[in-house]
Motif scaffolding. Structure first.
Motif, PDB file in Angstrom:
ATOM      1  N   LYS A 108      30.199  11.196  69.609  1.00 58.82           N
ATOM      2  CA  LYS A 108      29.224  11.543  70.645  1.00 58.82           C
ATOM      3  C   LYS A 108      29.931  12.231  71.810  1.00 58.82           C
ATOM      4  CE  LYS A 108      25.968   8.463  71.736  1.00 58.82           C
ATOM      5  NZ  LYS A 108      24.634   8.961  71.295  1.00 58.82           N
ATOM      6  N   GLY A 109      29.510  13.451  72.126  1.00 62.80           N
ATOM      7  CA  GLY A 109      30.111  14.193  73.223  1.00 62.80           C
ATOM      8  C   GLY A 109      31.109  15.243  72.778  1.00 62.80           C
ATOM      9  N   VAL A 110      31.404  15.337  71.479  1.00 61.59           N
ATOM     10  CA  VAL A 110      32.301  16.398  71.003  1.00 61.59           C
ATOM     11  C   VAL A 110      31.814  17.752  71.508  1.00 61.59           C
ATOM     12  CG1 VAL A 110      32.951  17.706  68.933  1.00 61.59           C
ATOM     13  CG2 VAL A 110      33.243  15.237  68.980  1.00 61.59           C
ATOM     14  N   THR A 111      30.509  17.943  71.436  1.00 56.72           N
ATOM     15  CA  THR A 111      29.865  19.101  72.052  1.00 56.72           C
ATOM     16  C   THR A 111      28.594  18.608  72.739  1.00 56.72           C
ATOM     17  OG1 THR A 111      29.032  21.354  71.647  1.00 56.72           O
ATOM     18  CG2 THR A 111      28.565  19.702  69.976  1.00 56.72           C
ATOM     19  N   SER A 112      28.147  19.297  73.740  1.00 56.44           N
ATOM     20  CA  SER A 112      27.038  18.817  74.564  1.00 56.44           C
ATOM     21  C   SER A 112      25.752  18.688  73.750  1.00 56.44           C
ATOM     22  CB  SER A 112      26.798  19.774  75.732  1.00 56.44           C
ATOM     23  OG  SER A 112      25.607  19.432  76.422  1.00 56.44           O
ATOM     24  N   ASP A 113      25.030  17.605  73.978  1.00 55.29           N
ATOM     25  CA  ASP A 113      23.729  17.432  73.338  1.00 55.29           C
ATOM     26  C   ASP A 113      22.664  18.354  73.933  1.00 55.29           C
ATOM     27  OD1 ASP A 113      24.266  15.609  71.303  1.00 55.29           O
ATOM     28  OD2 ASP A 113      24.160  13.893  72.654  1.00 55.29           O
ATOM     29  N   HIS A 114      23.021  19.136  74.930  1.00 56.64           N
ATOM     30  CA  HIS A 114      22.119  20.201  75.383  1.00 56.64           C
ATOM     31  C   HIS A 114      22.040  21.331  74.357  1.00 56.64           C
ATOM     32  CE1 HIS A 114      21.092  18.718  79.294  1.00 56.64           C
ATOM     33  NE2 HIS A 114      22.327  18.741  79.763  1.00 56.64           N
ATOM     34  N   ASN A 115      23.036  21.459  73.503  1.00 53.30           N
ATOM     35  CA  ASN A 115      23.051  22.544  72.523  1.00 53.30           C
ATOM     36  C   ASN A 115      21.892  22.403  71.547  1.00 53.30           C
ATOM     37  OD1 ASN A 115      25.398  24.113  73.230  1.00 53.30           O
ATOM     38  ND2 ASN A 115      26.657  22.399  72.544  1.00 53.30           N
ATOM     39  N   ALA A 116      21.313  23.529  71.188  1.00 51.02           N
ATOM     40  CA  ALA A 116      20.144  23.519  70.302  1.00 51.02           C
ATOM     41  C   ALA A 116      20.456  22.944  68.936  1.00 51.02           C
ATOM     42  CB  ALA A 116      19.600  24.951  70.149  1.00 51.02           C
ATOM     43  N   PHE A 117      21.707  23.087  68.483  1.00 52.22           N
ATOM     44  CA  PHE A 117      22.065  22.632  67.132  1.00 52.22           C
ATOM     45  C   PHE A 117      22.447  21.162  67.076  1.00 52.22           C
ATOM     46  CE2 PHE A 117      25.823  24.749  69.031  1.00 52.22           C
ATOM     47  CZ  PHE A 117      26.650  23.642  69.161  1.00 52.22           C
ATOM     48  N   SER A 118      22.457  20.461  68.213  1.00 56.45           N
ATOM     49  CA  SER A 118      22.899  19.075  68.266  1.00 56.45           C
ATOM     50  C   SER A 118      21.733  18.127  68.031  1.00 56.45           C
ATOM     51  CB  SER A 118      23.552  18.785  69.619  1.00 56.45           C
ATOM     52  OG  SER A 118      24.004  17.455  69.674  1.00 56.45           O
ATOM     53  N   PHE A 119      21.900  17.213  67.062  1.00 52.62           N
ATOM     54  CA  PHE A 119      20.822  16.294  66.702  1.00 52.62           C
ATOM     55  C   PHE A 119      21.227  14.828  66.771  1.00 52.62           C
ATOM     56  CE2 PHE A 119      19.480  20.340  65.032  1.00 52.62           C
ATOM     57  CZ  PHE A 119      18.125  20.362  65.337  1.00 52.62           C
ATOM     58  N   GLY A 120      22.300  14.537  67.498  1.00 55.15           N
ATOM     59  CA  GLY A 120      22.632  13.161  67.826  1.00 55.15           C
ATOM     60  C   GLY A 120      23.343  12.385  66.735  1.00 55.15           C
ATOM     61  N   ASN A 121      23.256  11.061  66.855  1.00 54.10           N
ATOM     62  CA  ASN A 121      23.998  10.156  65.996  1.00 54.10           C
ATOM     63  C   ASN A 121      23.387  10.092  64.601  1.00 54.10           C
ATOM     64  OD1 ASN A 121      25.468   7.976  64.869  1.00 54.10           O
ATOM     65  ND2 ASN A 121      25.642   6.983  66.857  1.00 54.10           N
ATOM     66  N   LYS A 169      14.154  20.836  66.344  1.00 52.98           N
ATOM     67  CA  LYS A 169      14.200  20.388  67.739  1.00 52.98           C
ATOM     68  C   LYS A 169      12.825  19.921  68.214  1.00 52.98           C
ATOM     69  CE  LYS A 169      18.262  20.393  69.646  1.00 52.98           C
ATOM     70  NZ  LYS A 169      18.834  19.118  70.141  1.00 52.98           N
ATOM     71  N   ARG A 170      11.774  20.656  67.830  1.00 55.27           N
ATOM     72  CA  ARG A 170      10.423  20.235  68.212  1.00 55.27           C
ATOM     73  C   ARG A 170      10.083  18.885  67.574  1.00 55.27           C
ATOM     74  NH1 ARG A 170       9.384  25.811  67.405  1.00 55.27           N
ATOM     75  NH2 ARG A 170       8.628  25.372  65.299  1.00 55.27           N
ATOM     76  N   GLN A 171      10.470  18.746  66.314  1.00 57.14           N
ATOM     77  CA  GLN A 171      10.225  17.497  65.606  1.00 57.14           C
ATOM     78  C   GLN A 171      10.964  16.340  66.269  1.00 57.14           C
ATOM     79  OE1 GLN A 171      11.092  17.855  61.408  1.00 57.14           O
ATOM     80  NE2 GLN A 171      11.024  15.632  61.081  1.00 57.14           N
ATOM     81  N   ARG A 172      12.201  16.574  66.685  1.00 55.75           N
ATOM     82  CA  ARG A 172      12.981  15.519  67.318  1.00 55.75           C
ATOM     83  C   ARG A 172      12.407  15.167  68.691  1.00 55.75           C
ATOM     84  NH1 ARG A 172      18.032  14.254  70.033  1.00 55.75           N
ATOM     85  NH2 ARG A 172      18.926  12.451  68.982  1.00 55.75           N
ATOM     86  N   SER A 173      11.921  16.167  69.412  1.00 56.94           N
ATOM     87  CA  SER A 173      11.315  15.900  70.712  1.00 56.94           C
ATOM     88  C   SER A 173      10.098  14.983  70.567  1.00 56.94           C
ATOM     89  CB  SER A 173      10.918  17.216  71.380  1.00 56.94           C
ATOM     90  OG  SER A 173      10.321  16.981  72.628  1.00 56.94           O
ATOM     91  N   LEU A 174       9.283  15.227  69.531  1.00 56.94           N
ATOM     92  CA  LEU A 174       8.135  14.360  69.270  1.00 56.94           C
ATOM     93  C   LEU A 174       8.587  12.958  68.903  1.00 56.94           C
ATOM     94  CD1 LEU A 174       5.852  16.808  67.231  1.00 56.94           C
ATOM     95  CD2 LEU A 174       5.423  15.913  69.527  1.00 56.94           C
ATOM     96  N   GLU A 175       9.678  12.874  68.132  1.00 56.69           N
ATOM     97  CA  GLU A 175      10.218  11.572  67.751  1.00 56.69           C
ATOM     98  C   GLU A 175      10.657  10.781  68.979  1.00 56.69           C
ATOM     99  OE1 GLU A 175      14.050   9.712  65.311  1.00 56.69           O
ATOM    100  OE2 GLU A 175      13.662  11.866  65.258  1.00 56.69           O
ATOM    101  N   MET A 176      11.348  11.429  69.898  1.00 54.16           N
ATOM    102  CA  MET A 176      11.813  10.747  71.101  1.00 54.16           C
ATOM    103  C   MET A 176      10.643  10.317  71.978  1.00 54.16           C
ATOM    104  SD  MET A 176      15.049  10.624  70.643  1.00 54.16           S
ATOM    105  CE  MET A 176      14.771  10.662  68.867  1.00 54.16           C
ATOM    106  N   SER A 177       9.596  11.134  72.038  1.00 51.99           N
ATOM    107  CA  SER A 177       8.411  10.765  72.820  1.00 51.99           C
ATOM    108  C   SER A 177       7.773   9.495  72.270  1.00 51.99           C
ATOM    109  CB  SER A 177       7.397  11.906  72.816  1.00 51.99           C
ATOM    110  OG  SER A 177       7.925  13.044  73.483  1.00 51.99           O
TER     111      SER A 177
END
Length: 531
Positions: free
Chosen positions: A239-252, A339-347
């Motif tokens: 976690k943090g190798v590259t910023s989770d702001h990046n569009a290609f980053s999908f977390g753990n 990314k849209r799918q993940r945003s809905l998941e987090m909501s």
């Protein structure tokens, strides 16, 4: 030059800025030598177990080896759990053990212990025993080199206390050392040729990154590779190798939902710099089919997942080659759709108390805050879902997984990077045994913020006892008033039972330039893997 001066000079030449210590009669000569040269800052903790985790946090946050000086007998014995954690999570520690005089062992001398190195033989990279003055300097240099060489880890050097005040001869006898080095082109080039062949017909590769990628240049390579349209997942250590702001980053990769969907639809998973341990991956339900595994050595390759291709050695060189390969490839991933799918998941997760707590923290603490976790409910939810935006800003012990870690490690992390905010996430069960280090925080003016989640229970164990054995209340805890405890040390503190109150504390009471403790008595009823 006397032995104590040789050790101090070695520290100076190695650019050591801090030494973590807990003095005893055997170490006093060295303690005095270090104290009299203020260019090396000595940090004296209140217990060696905490001391070891302070050094661990320092090493993880800085990327540099941390130095520990301990006494023989109980002092050395008390760092065992910290040394285990460092060994199994690749943390570079140089442990300077100021020993008894072995010729007197058997007479009942103070802190007598025969062959203390044997205690550590399964969880240090190497042990050095200085038998005569002529080997002192070489042993120290060799030990530092060994602990700093991939796979990094703790190294023990035993020095008899009588040597500290003896003259060390100018002619120094070298100590043989053969630390493992990175692989050469003879291994990397054939691997890259095979990898290019595997990727020829692949349209959905995934890059999975671990802790060994935690270097700035490696992070740039990850961005270059995944910028071509590859999803990037991490282990906890990554976690943090590259910023989770990046569009290609999908977390753990542990997280359910989109992360698992990405793995399920991938036609090859390229795992780089991660051990893929059972407890971090397989046990958490991570399923990997077609695997290419790249790591610093072959210690963990093939242990939990079958590999189609693997390489051990210089990860940066391998990633440079992978970056060249993907430059001419086209992939089928819909990154924006994911990314849209993940945003809905987090909501949807915001209704869960654990996620709501993590989301609150991420939106109220500065983005560059070093967040130090161990094994407690808030930390588990942070492990799964907390976005991380900078390297070495999320620390969690994943070697032997100790619960008495986060407060002490946060002290070390803050010392190593004093310009950054630092937050320790503690449970009540794991936090209380570390509270003696509030004295250390005050003594040295270390502005760490401590969040204690107080649910008066070893809640993970309570949940297991209830579900497996139909027993309630066996893991209940009797706790002090953590706010009064902090104030007794002169540390500002507040208590709250609600997320709204917690947000108010972080927005109005926490200033990051002074120590602060917040006791959160809100409910987090279950860990993220039970949702």
């Amino acid at each position: 030059m006397q032995g104590k001066q040789v050790i101090r000079t070695f520290f100076q030449q190695a650019a050591v800025s801090h030494v973590f210590q807990l003095p005893g009669l055997h170490t006093l000569s060295l303690n005095a030598e270090l104290f009299s040269h203020q260019n090396i800052k000595t940090i004296t903790a209140r217990h060696e177990a905490n001391l070891a985790f302070m050094a661990d946090g320092y090493a993880r946050a800085s990327g540099k080896p941390a130095i520990i000086v301990v006494t023989p007998g109980p002092g050395l014995g008390n760092i065992v759990s910290g040394c285990m954690e460092a060994y199994f999570d690749d943390v570079p520690l140089l442990i300077v053990h100021i020993d008894t005089d072995r010729k007197d062992v058997g007479k009942g001398i103070l802190h007598e212990l025969e062959s203390p190195e044997d205690i550590f033989r399964h969880f240090v990279k190497a042990s050095f025993r200085v038998n005569e003055p002529s080997t002192l300097t070489a042993s120290l240099h060799d030990a530092l080199r060994t602990c700093s060489t991939p796979r990094r880890g703790p190294v023990l050097v035993s020095i008899p206390f009588g040597l500290l005040d003896k003259e060390v001869p100018g002619q120094l006898r070298m100590v043989k050392s053969t630390p493992a080095g990175p692989s050469g082109p003879d291994r990397v080039l054939p691997f890259l040729a095979n990898l290019e062949h595997i990727l020829e017909d692949k349209r959905r590769p995934v890059l999975l990154g671990g802790k060994a990628l935690m270097e700035p240049r490696t992070g740039v390579l990850v961005e270059k590779i995944c910028g071509r349209g590859l999803p990037f997942l991490t282990t906890t250590g990554g976690k943090g190798v590259t910023s989770d702001h990046n569009a290609f980053s999908f977390g753990n990769v542990m997280a359910k939902g989109v992360a698992r969907d990405i793995l399920a639809s991938a036609d090859v998973v390229i795992a780089a710099g991660t051990r893929l341990r059972d407890v971090d991956a397989k046990r958490r339900g991570v399923r990997i089919g077609n695997l290419v595994h790249i790591d610093v050595d072959d210690r963990w390759i093939g242990k939990n997942y079958r590999t189609a291709l693997h390489c051990s050695g210089d990860i940066q060189e391998v990633l440079k080659g992978l970056a060249r390969i993907v430059q001419k490839a086209r992939f089928d991933w819909d990154i924006e759709g994911l990314k849209r799918q993940r945003s809905l998941e987090m909501s949807g997760l915001r209704k869960e108390a654990g996620y709501a707590l993590v989301d609150l923290l991420r939106n109220t603490v500065p983005e560059d805050t070093i967040i130090v976790c161990d094994l407690n409910m808030p930390s588990y939810w942070a492990e799964y879902y907390l976005p991380v935006y900078a390297q070495r800003s999320f620390l969690m012990p994943r070697g032997i997984s100790p619960i008495f870690y986060s407060l002490a490690a946060a002290v070390g992390a803050k010392i190593s990077r004093p310009h950054l905010p630092c937050l320790a996430l503690c449970g009540d069960g794991g936090g209380l045994p570390q509270m003696s280090e509030l004295a250390t925080i005050v003594k040295y003016g270390i502005p760490v913020t401590i969040l204690v989640h107080n649910n008066n229970s070893f809640s993970i164990l309570e949940d297991a006892m209830r579900s497996r054995h139909n027993i309630d209340g066996s893991m209940d805890l009797v706790n002090p008033d953590f706010v009064k405890l902090a104030r007794a040390f002169g540390i500002r503190a507040r208590r709250t039972r609600t997320l709204r109150g917690l947000k108010d504390v972080f927005l109005h009471d926490v200033h990051w330039d002074e120590p602060f403790l917040v006791e959160f008595a809100g409910r987090v009823p279950f860990p993220p893997w039970n949702r």
